[in-house]
Design a protein around this motif. Structure first.
Motif, PDB file in Angstrom:
ATOM      1  N   ASN A 100      -1.605   2.576   2.125  1.00 56.45           N
ATOM      2  CA  ASN A 100      -2.099   3.695   1.310  1.00 56.45           C
ATOM      3  C   ASN A 100      -3.614   3.642   1.130  1.00 56.45           C
ATOM      4  O   ASN A 100      -4.198   4.447   0.424  1.00 56.45           O
TER       5      ASN A 100
ATOM      6  N   ASP B  65       0.608  -3.062  -5.208  1.00 55.50           N
ATOM      7  CA  ASP B  65       0.960  -1.691  -4.794  1.00 55.50           C
ATOM      8  C   ASP B  65      -0.101  -1.063  -3.882  1.00 55.50           C
ATOM      9  O   ASP B  65       0.112   0.019  -3.338  1.00 55.50           O
TER      10      ASP B  65
ATOM     11  N   ASN C  82      -0.605  10.408   2.348  1.00 55.28           N
ATOM     12  CA  ASN C  82      -1.158   9.916   1.077  1.00 55.28           C
ATOM     13  C   ASN C  82      -1.979   8.634   1.230  1.00 55.28           C
ATOM     14  O   ASN C  82      -1.853   7.708   0.427  1.00 55.28           O
TER      15      ASN C  82
ATOM     16  N   LYS D  78      -2.075   8.668  -3.975  1.00 51.93           N
ATOM     17  CA  LYS D  78      -0.650   8.389  -3.802  1.00 51.93           C
ATOM     18  C   LYS D  78       0.194   9.359  -4.627  1.00 51.93           C
ATOM     19  O   LYS D  78       1.220   9.847  -4.193  1.00 51.93           O
TER      20      LYS D  78
ATOM     21  N   ARG E  14      -4.381   5.148  -6.140  1.00 54.16           N
ATOM     22  CA  ARG E  14      -3.198   5.574  -6.912  1.00 54.16           C
ATOM     23  C   ARG E  14      -3.209   7.079  -7.140  1.00 54.16           C
ATOM     24  O   ARG E  14      -2.165   7.723  -7.090  1.00 54.16           O
TER      25      ARG E  14
END
Lengths: 220, 113
Positions: free
Chosen positions: A111, A56, A28, A217, A214
């Motif tokens: 990520n 994040d 991911n 992810k 995101r």
């Protein structure tokens, strides 16, 4: 004896790129391949952008360069893991160069992987590295004629960034013509207008990248 | 330039295929190079001359066919070529066009014994 091949010359590169893409997907990791001519401001954009990512988003950077580790050192100063690939004169990165450094990257901890390609608008356009997205950067000092002069990369890149817009009043850069040419080449391209130096316009670009990371992810 | 990298790839593909077909000497190599690929025939020829120094391709002749770029308009379905860069339909000016030729980089065939 004649042997009919009809084989794509880039077959070997594309096979390795597919392998890279599979590895990034399994983990991911969203991968962005940044392409521009030398001096357009790729590294400065990254320096600013990396410091503003929300917690994040966990990035790492691969720096492609003909020689020297100057750019990787600049990225490391932001606290982000940076790995240098010296192409020793080669004018682009290829899929195999990326594949060979994968084990040196903290793939389990990131990520977002940003690959800063060698400064060149021609050759990097032809080589798939296994990235999710190509981002082309142009600076206003280079002139608005570049998209039509280097149509392949401007057509391939899902995102274009016009940098150094704080200098627009000092150079003959026709913004309308630039936009018109980009729309002709790639109507679906996302276009951003920024100054990495003054940080004008940086936020929307960061938001866009964060959204992409995101989404990947979340497995979208 | 990337022509050197492309030519290294050409020679690797040829070597593999020649081995499979029991060919020890390649006499001619024919490439098809689209005009949208940024690969210059002169630079490809130079890279070929520089890289071909082994027994397999030592005496090979390189022939390059340049392939013109053609597009199909996704709005009016007409086919057109590019007289000036711009990537829009010359008939209805739509910007949604699909490349139908001109982006290929192929080894068409080779001859050997």
């Amino acid at each position: 004896m004649q042997v009919q091949l009809t084989t794509n010359i880039l077959k070997a590169n594309d096979a390795i790129a597919a392998l890279n893409r599979k590895i990034f997907s399994e983990k991911n990791i969203f991968v962005m391949n940044i392409i521009s001519s030398p001096g357009a401001g790729k590294t400065t954009i990254l320096e600013k952008l990396l410091l503003k990512l929300p917690p994040d988003i966990k990035p790492a950077v691969i720096e492609g360069d003909l020689a020297t580790t100057k750019d990787a050192e600049r990225i490391e100063n932001t606290g982000v893991f940076a790995l240098q690939i010296n192409t020793l004169g080669g004018c682009h990165l290829d899929a195999n160069m990326i594949n060979q450094v994968l084990e040196k990257l903290p793939l389990e901890e990131i990520n977002l992987l940003i690959i800063e390609n060698v400064g060149n608008l021609v050759c990097p356009a032809g080589f798939d590295l296994g990235e999710d997205m190509k981002m082309v950067v142009l600076s206003v000092t280079e002139g608005n004629d570049k998209p039509l002069k280097y149509p392949v990369i401007f057509r391939e890149a899902a995102v274009s960034v016009l940098n150094k817009i704080d200098l627009l009043n000092y150079v003959d850069f026709d913004l309308n013509q630039y936009e018109e040419d980009l729309i002709a080449l790639n109507p679906d391209q996302r276009r951003f207008y920024i100054s990495a130096r003054t940080e004008e316009g940086l936020e929307p670009l960061i938001e866009f990248i964060v959204e992409k990371v995101r989404a990947k992810k979340g497995g979208e | 330039m990337h022509e050197t990298a492309l030519m290294e790839s050409v020679l690797a593909i040829l070597e593999e295929s020649a081995r499979k077909n029991g060919i020890n000497k390649i006499t001619k190599v024919k490439l098809k190079v689209g005009e949208l690929t940024n690969a210059l025939p002169e630079a490809l020829e130079l890279a070929f001359e520089a890289a071909k120094g082994d027994l397999l391709t030592k005496n090979a002749v390189l022939e390059i066919e340049q392939v013109k770029a053609y597009f199909r308009c996704q709005s009016c379905e007409k086919i057109f070529s590019l007289e000036s860069p711009g990537f829009y339909c010359t008939f209805c000016h739509s910007r949604y066009v699909k490349i139908i030729s001109g982006d290929e980089l192929l080894i068409d065939y080779y001859e050997g014994e």
